[in-house]
Write an enzyme that holds these catalytic residues in place. Structure first.
Site, mmCIF file in Angstrom:
data_model
loop_
_atom_site.group_PDB
_atom_site.id
_atom_site.type_symbol
_atom_site.label_atom_id
_atom_site.label_comp_id
_atom_site.label_asym_id
_atom_site.label_seq_id
_atom_site.Cartn_x
_atom_site.Cartn_y
_atom_site.Cartn_z
ATOM 1 N N GLY A 55 0.961 -1.339 -0.059
ATOM 2 C CA GLY A 55 -0.199 -0.134 0.075
ATOM 3 C C GLY A 55 0.924 1.497 -0.067
ATOM 4 O O GLY A 55 2.074 1.025 0.450
ATOM 5 N N TYR A 83 4.119 -3.154 2.428
ATOM 6 C CA TYR A 83 3.231 -2.695 3.501
ATOM 7 C C TYR A 83 2.831 -3.577 4.543
ATOM 8 O O TYR A 83 2.960 -3.426 5.901
ATOM 9 C CB TYR A 83 1.940 -1.639 3.067
ATOM 10 N N HIS A 171 7.634 -7.377 -4.098
ATOM 11 C CA HIS A 171 6.384 -8.060 -4.716
ATOM 12 C C HIS A 171 6.513 -9.216 -5.420
ATOM 13 O O HIS A 171 6.687 -9.060 -6.606
ATOM 14 C CB HIS A 171 5.677 -6.737 -5.540
ATOM 15 N N GLU A 173 4.231 -10.688 -6.603
ATOM 16 C CA GLU A 173 2.962 -10.924 -7.585
ATOM 17 C C GLU A 173 3.412 -10.395 -8.902
ATOM 18 O O GLU A 173 2.851 -10.530 -10.013
ATOM 19 C CB GLU A 173 1.820 -10.167 -6.967
ATOM 20 N N LYS A 367 -11.098 -11.593 -16.002
ATOM 21 C CA LYS A 367 -11.563 -11.867 -17.535
ATOM 22 C C LYS A 367 -11.046 -13.195 -18.222
ATOM 23 O O LYS A 367 -11.779 -14.051 -18.748
ATOM 24 C CB LYS A 367 -10.810 -10.720 -18.265
#
Ligand code: XMP
Length: 511
Positions: A55, A83, A171, A173, A367
């Site tokens: 964040g 975060y 990160h 991801e 999607k």
């Protein structure tokens, strides 16, 4: 049946949805929840793990979002990212150091002794590229935690003694983190014990049951546009309730070449009404050149036509819609600017006050998952993998007045662009590729004759959500082929240009 579930608490990182995508890729169901929600009194049995996202705030700053520490009491494995790690540290009695500036970019991670289960796929000898984004950093982990990894001297990972609670400064991801997806797998599969029970086949089974339960013996109306979302909704409902589903396709005269026929063919087993409303739309559009006015007219006429048709269907209190997960996540990150940008895009939609109860079986899907479900339901490849197409159709690509003649010119040129992109095997790789017709005439020569005709523009962009876009570097040979085919085969066009503007500052559509 209840799926094993991972909860992701969203602290506003731009990457939160990516965490969810990585988990779903493991066939594990996950939900994104706002970090400001109160923790539940009891945690559901299907919950197998909790992730705290990154964040933009500082846990030490006044802008730190309110957080209910009850979320840390689930007894399930926990992973804090960026975060999230600082929050775990701060609340656990460790110390977080305030950064002077934010640092983004690639970094290398070095493992410490006993790096723990998450780093099993990282190289202990070093050379583990990751995507780092940090302002603050962990100076001392909480009591009972060890440092598992470092990057340029900064704590890059922590773990509790029992290897149930983890923190990462980088990160995993993001694709730039080389073994990031493998790390997430280690957490979700090895630590949380998720078995991967979230597959398209099971999703369909479960939704079929839910739809039958919701609808009973009543009828459902579905606005079929031919796009991926509404087609998959229709196929899912058809599977569940057969002829209780009434599909309405409004042919507004602004569709791509061959679209009406292809819908008629693909959905011929369905209760499908194709409304020929071409004249209603095109007559109202006559003489109109202002882009916003065009959009407004198309939106209004669509609602009228749809209502007229829907009113003919008896015993139908339900309306099916292709709402997707990104539209429903109530997170810090996806509300805000994106919500406003999209508001002018709901042309082709229905007003909220229509008196229907909604059936929205795709609410939990991203999607790419919708496409997988569409494939599993037997929809054609062309349908499932088609590029997005705007609600107001070719009107926003037919600059100036939308006449029948100019639409015919544009749709032929557009079909050539699509054919060539298809032949080059690029349809799936490109977000959108199409032709635009400009109300500008220029001089040309064909054979012995001088021509004075309009110009077409080819547009092809890469994008992941339509919010930003990059120009596709189409090979010159391909562009050349499109250009000569359009000029030779399409009456009314004697010049072709390629649009090389990115978004921003350009938009994808020309109007
Ligand atoms: P722009 O042109 O704003 O478009 O860069 C971003 C994405 O949204 C699509 N688009 C629409 N989709 N109704 C829709 O359903 C609309 O009115 C509409 N206008 C634009 C556009 O094709 C692109 O993918």
């Amino acid at each position: 049946m209840r799926h094993q579930t991972v909860w992701i608490l969203d602290f506003g990182s731009q990457y939160t949805q990516l965490i969810a995508r990585r988990i779903r890729e493991l066939d594990v169901y996950c939900e994104i929840r706002p970090c400001t929600d109160s923790a539940p009194e009891s945690f559901p049995d299907e919950l197998v793990g909790v992730i705290l996202s990154g964040g933009p705030a500082s846990v030490l700053g006044e802008d730190a979002p309110a957080f209910d520490a009850g979320w840390l009491e689930s007894g399930r494995p926990l992973l804090g990212i960026c975060y999230g790690m600082q929050l775990l540290t701060h609340l656990g009695g460790g110390t977080v150091g305030r950064g002077t500036s934010r640092e983004y970019g690639p970094a290398d991670v070095e493992l410490c002794d006993n790096a723990g289960p998450l780093f099993a796929d990282f190289d202990p000898a070093g050379g583990n590229p990751v995507w780092m984004s940090h302002g603050d950093h962990v100076d001392h982990p909480p009591e009972g935690f060890r440092v598992t990894a470092r990057s340029r001297g900064i704590v890059a990972g922590i773990a509790s003694e029992d290897d149930r609670v983890f923190g990462l400064q980088f990160h995993p991801e993001v694709v730039h983190s080389k073994n990031g997806a493998a790390l997430i797998r280690r957490f979700v599969v090895d630590v949380c014990g998720a078995t991967g029970d979230w597959t398209p086949g099971l999703f369909i089974e479960e939704q079929v049951e839910r739809i039958r339960e919701q609808v009973g013996d009543k009828n459902v109306i579905c606005g079929l546009s031919g796009g991926v979302d509404s087609s998959v909704v229709a196929a899912l409902l058809h599977e569940a309730i057969g002829d209780q589903l009434y599909c309405i396709f409004v042919d507004n005269g602004l569709c791509r070449e061959g679209e009406t026929e292809s819908i008629r063919e693909e959905f011929k087993e369905y209760n499908l009404t194709i409304v020929d409303a071409q004249d209603r739309f095109l007559d109202r559009l006559a003489g109109v050149t202002d882009p916003e006015t065009k959009r407004k007219i198309i939106g209004e006429v669509f609602i009228r036509v749809f209502e007229d048709e829907a009113n003919r269907i008896e015993n139908a209190p339900f309306l099916a819609q292709g709402t997707l997960y990104p539209d429903v996540i109530e997170s810090v990150s996806v509300r805000g600017p994106s919500a406003t940008i999209k508001s002018h895009h709901n042309v082709g939609g229905l007003p909220e006050d229509m008196k229907f109860e909604l059936v929205e079986p795709l609410r939990e899907l991203f999607k790419d998952e919708v496409r997988a479900v569409g494939e599993a339901l037997g929809l054609s490849e062309g349908r499932v993998w088609r590029q997005p197409f705007p609600g107001p159709g070719l009107a926003v690509r037919c600059l100036g007045e939308v006449t029948r003649e100019r639409l015919a010119t544009l749709s032929r040129a557009d079909a050539i662009v699509r054919e060539e992109i298809d032949k080059a095997g690029l349809t799936r790789a490109i977000w959108q590729s199409f032709a635009v017709l400009l109300p500008v005439r220029s001089v040309g020569v064909m054979g012995d004759e001088r021509t004075y005709e309009e110009a077409a523009v080819v547009r092809a962009v890469h994008s992941s959500d339509g919010m930003t876009a990059d120009v596709v570097h189409l090979p010159y040979e391909l562009l050349g082929k499109m250009s000569s085919r359009i000029i030779n085969e399409v009456k009314g066009i004697n010049r072709v240009a390629y649009d090389i503007s990115s978004k921003p500052p350009g938009t994808i559509e020309w109007e």
